[in-house]
Every structure is written in C-alpha cells, then in structure tokens.
Design a protein around this motif. Structure first.
Motif, PDB file in Angstrom:
ATOM      1  N   LYS A 142       0.827  -1.223   0.000  1.00 45.26           N
ATOM      2  CA  LYS A 142       0.000   0.000   0.000  1.00 45.26           C
ATOM      3  C   LYS A 142       0.854   1.263   0.000  1.00 45.26           C
ATOM      4  O   LYS A 142       0.356   2.353  -0.252  1.00 45.26           O
ATOM      5  CB  LYS A 142      -0.860   0.040   1.270  1.00 45.26           C
ATOM      6  N   ASN A 143       2.130   1.098   0.358  1.00 43.53           N
ATOM      7  CA  ASN A 143       2.960   2.283   0.609  1.00 43.53           C
ATOM      8  C   ASN A 143       3.874   2.695  -0.537  1.00 43.53           C
ATOM      9  O   ASN A 143       4.828   3.456  -0.334  1.00 43.53           O
ATOM     10  CB  ASN A 143       3.807   2.071   1.882  1.00 43.53           C
ATOM     11  N   PHE A 144       3.628   2.142  -1.724  1.00 45.82           N
ATOM     12  CA  PHE A 144       4.451   2.604  -2.854  1.00 45.82           C
ATOM     13  C   PHE A 144       3.712   2.477  -4.173  1.00 45.82           C
ATOM     14  O   PHE A 144       2.764   1.702  -4.310  1.00 45.82           O
ATOM     15  CB  PHE A 144       5.777   1.822  -2.935  1.00 45.82           C
ATOM     16  N   VAL A 145       4.199   3.261  -5.103  1.00 48.53           N
ATOM     17  CA  VAL A 145       3.846   3.036  -6.505  1.00 48.53           C
ATOM     18  C   VAL A 145       5.154   3.167  -7.275  1.00 48.53           C
ATOM     19  O   VAL A 145       5.945   4.075  -7.028  1.00 48.53           O
ATOM     20  CB  VAL A 145       2.769   4.025  -7.015  1.00 48.53           C
ATOM     21  N   CYS A 146       5.399   2.208  -8.165  1.00 45.32           N
ATOM     22  CA  CYS A 146       6.593   2.319  -9.004  1.00 45.32           C
ATOM     23  C   CYS A 146       6.224   3.099 -10.260  1.00 45.32           C
ATOM     24  O   CYS A 146       5.277   2.727 -10.968  1.00 45.32           O
ATOM     25  CB  CYS A 146       7.122   0.944  -9.394  1.00 45.32           C
ATOM     26  N   VAL A 147       6.933   4.168 -10.498  1.00 47.24           N
ATOM     27  CA  VAL A 147       6.818   4.915 -11.750  1.00 47.24           C
ATOM     28  C   VAL A 147       8.228   4.886 -12.333  1.00 47.24           C
ATOM     29  O   VAL A 147       9.136   5.523 -11.805  1.00 47.24           O
ATOM     30  CB  VAL A 147       6.316   6.353 -11.521  1.00 47.24           C
TER      31      VAL A 147
END
Ligand SMILES: O=P(O)(O)OC[C@H]1O[C@H](O)[C@H](O)[C@@H](O)[C@@H]1O
Length: 333
Positions: free
Chosen positions: A302-307
């Motif tokens: 829940k604590n990241f998004v990879c861009v």
C-alpha cells in the motif's frame, strides 16, 4: 593612497570556501550526502541503488521494504534499482536471453567515483553530484559469460533542494555493436496507494502486462497454430488519469514529453521529468502478489507506486566507442 610594500596578500577566502558544504560519508558499502539545507540521499554500492531520498523536512520519498535485502545477496526491493541491459524476463533468441530478469546492473557491486559539489554563499541552494561506475570487468564471471559485451556505465546522482536527478551514461567500450534496454525502477513512497492518481500518461498507449498474463494463463491448454507465443497488444489510451485499484503492471510506450505527476489525496506528491527515457512503467503488485514476495513486508504494497522511466519498448543500438545518456529529475512535495 599609500603604497603598502608589505601588504599581506589576501587570504584565499572566497564565498565558495566559506559556504557550508554538503557532508558526504562513504562507509560499509553505502555513500550518503546531506546538504546544508537538510536534504539527504543514500546510495548502496550494491546495484548503485538509491535507498533513501529525504527532503529538508526529513520526509522520506522512496519506499524500501522492511524485508529488503541490503547485504548484496539480492536486488533491493525498493529505492531505485537500475535495470540494464534488459527489462523484464529476457526474450528468447536474444543476446541477453541468459541474463536474469532486469539484467545485471542491479545486482552488481558498483564503484564510487567521487563527488562534485556546488556551493552557494548561503548554502541555501548548494547541490552535490555523486558518481558511480560499473564496467563489464566488474560484474560476476557468470554474468560476463551470459552477456559478454564490453560496457561502461556511469551513474550520476545529483541532490539539490529542488529535487533529485539521476542520470545514466552507457558506453560501448568493445569492438562490436550491441543493443540494450534501460530503466530506473523507482519505488515512490506514498501513504496509501488507493489515494494515488498519476497524471501525464493519459494519451499514451500502453501494454497491460497483467491482462496479458491472464490471457496467456487462460490459453495455456489451447492449441497454438504457430507454436510461437503471442506478443502483448497495446491498449489504446482512455484519456483518463491513472488510479490504481488492483494489481497494475503497465508499460506506457513513448510517453509525451511533459512531466508525470503523482498526486496523493489530490495534492501534488511527486513530479518526474524525463530525458531520453521515453517509456514509463507503472507497477504495484497489490495484496495477493505482494503476499507471495519474500522480500516484501506485510501490507507494505500500500505504501508505494513504481513509476519507472525507461527505454524499453525497443532496443537501443550502440556502436563501438559510442556513449548514450539519459536522465530523470524528480521533485517531491
Ligand atoms: O520482482 P522484480 O524482478 O524486482 O520485478 C518487479 C517488477 O518490475 C517491473 O515493474 C515489471 O514491469 C514487473 O513485471 C515486475 O514484476
């Protein structure tokens, strides 16, 4: 005016030497820098992986899993691993086909080449550039055997109060031409993935790797006329901003030039500007897949998004003696 025959020469005090300097430490396989204004960056020599980037108020901007291995035994689950010379599982019948997923740079031990500082009189806009290098001779012999091309990589990490710039130079120091893919696998820290919106990719066609994997699974037992696996199709853009509500793994091809913005609860959180990194991967494994990853802490998906800015839609050819360079600049709010 009286001539002063014994006038002492000026002490070499320039605004530069008076200025507060960035503090650098290089210990136990980690290099870190703190600016006089408080920003911080830390780079692990294993993979030249940036594992921390903090803004002046101490806020961490990168996600690193609590179960990430930082001892060199595995690629780091978090930060900014460098993907080179192949993105994802290597294609069959390609020069990289024997390499592991995402290539060899993220699991190799890089060399710290040194720093370049630029100071200001107030220290308010000082910046520091840390350089790291990896050459074909430095990677494990098994990897050299799997991909015998002669390369040199220089990775420059520039920290300033305005943001973090990461730039990569790829050189062909061998005699023959080879080709590569490259990507900065940035794990952006967010409070809650469900509150994230990504702007700037609305008009970009993408490959949906999750849908493709599901299709392949469904077709597993079906007759394949040619025997060759289907290539994933590109999805026409929907012109909507991206929100992430389930497992997401998309490769956006040749994204438009403007900045990519990550908003959290409607407020700007990150901005990414790219140079020569035309493609952008957006990834979050979501609950089920994350639970199967042995280097991901419980609920941490829940604590990241990879861009991930990269050049992965096609292969970049590099002739003997040529150097290619690309970079991204990230701002955090
Ligand atoms: O588990 P890793 O090898 O680090 O890869 C993590 C992810 O990287 C990229 O985002 C790919 O698009 C994903 O398909 C992959 O799952």
């Amino acid at each position: 005016m009286v001539e002063r025959g014994h006038k002492p020469s000026n002490l070499p005090v320039s605004p530069q030497t008076m200025a507060p300097q960035a503090r650098i430490t290089n210990e136990n396989g980690r290099v870190n820098a703190t600016l006089p204004s408080g920003e911080f960056v830390e780079v692990l020599l294993h993979g030249a992986t940036i594992i921390s980037w903090k803004t002046a108020n101490g806020k961490e901007n990168l996600f690193v899993s609590s179960k990430a291995r930082l001892d060199g035994s595995k690629a780091v689950r978090g930060g900014i691993p460098i993907v080179f010379p192949v993105f994802g599982p290597p294609p069959k019948n390609h020069a990289t086909s024997e390499l592991p997923q995402h290539g060899l740079a993220r699991t190799s031990h890089w060399e710290y080449l040194g720093k370049t500082s630029s100071e200001s009189t107030s220290g308010g806009d000082s910046s520091v550039k840390l350089d790291f290098g990896l050459s074909s001779e430095m990677v494990g012999t098994d990897l050299q055997d799997h991909w015998p091309e002669k390369f040199g990589l220089t990775y420059s990490v520039t920290l300033s109060p305005q943001g973090l710039e990461t730039s990569l130079q790829v050189s062909n120091v061998g005699k023959s031409t080879w080709e590569f893919q490259v990507l900065l696998h940035t794990y952006l820290r967010v409070d809650n993935i469900s509150d994230v919106i990504i702007q700037g990719l609305e008009a970009t066609p993408f490959t949906d790797k999750v849908a493709f994997a599901e299709q392949q699974e469904a077709m597993k037992n079906e007759w394949e006329p040619s025997g060759s696996p289907a290539a994933p199709e590109r999805t026409t853009p929907s012109m909507d901003v991206i929100s992430i509500k389930s497992e997401t793994d998309r490769v956006y091809h040749n994204a438009q030039d403007g900045p990519i913005r990550v908003l959290h609860k409607g407020s700007p959180r990150f901005e990414i500007v790219r140079d020569m990194l035309g493609d952008v991967v957006v990834w979050n494994p979501w609950e089920k897949k994350a639970a199967g990853m042995n280097d991901m802490g419980e609920g941490e998906w829940k604590n990241f998004v990879c861009v991930e800015a990269g050049s992965v839609s096609s292969w970049t050819k590099l002739e003997s003696g040529e150097t290619w360079e690309a970079s991204q600049i990230m701002k955090a709010f």
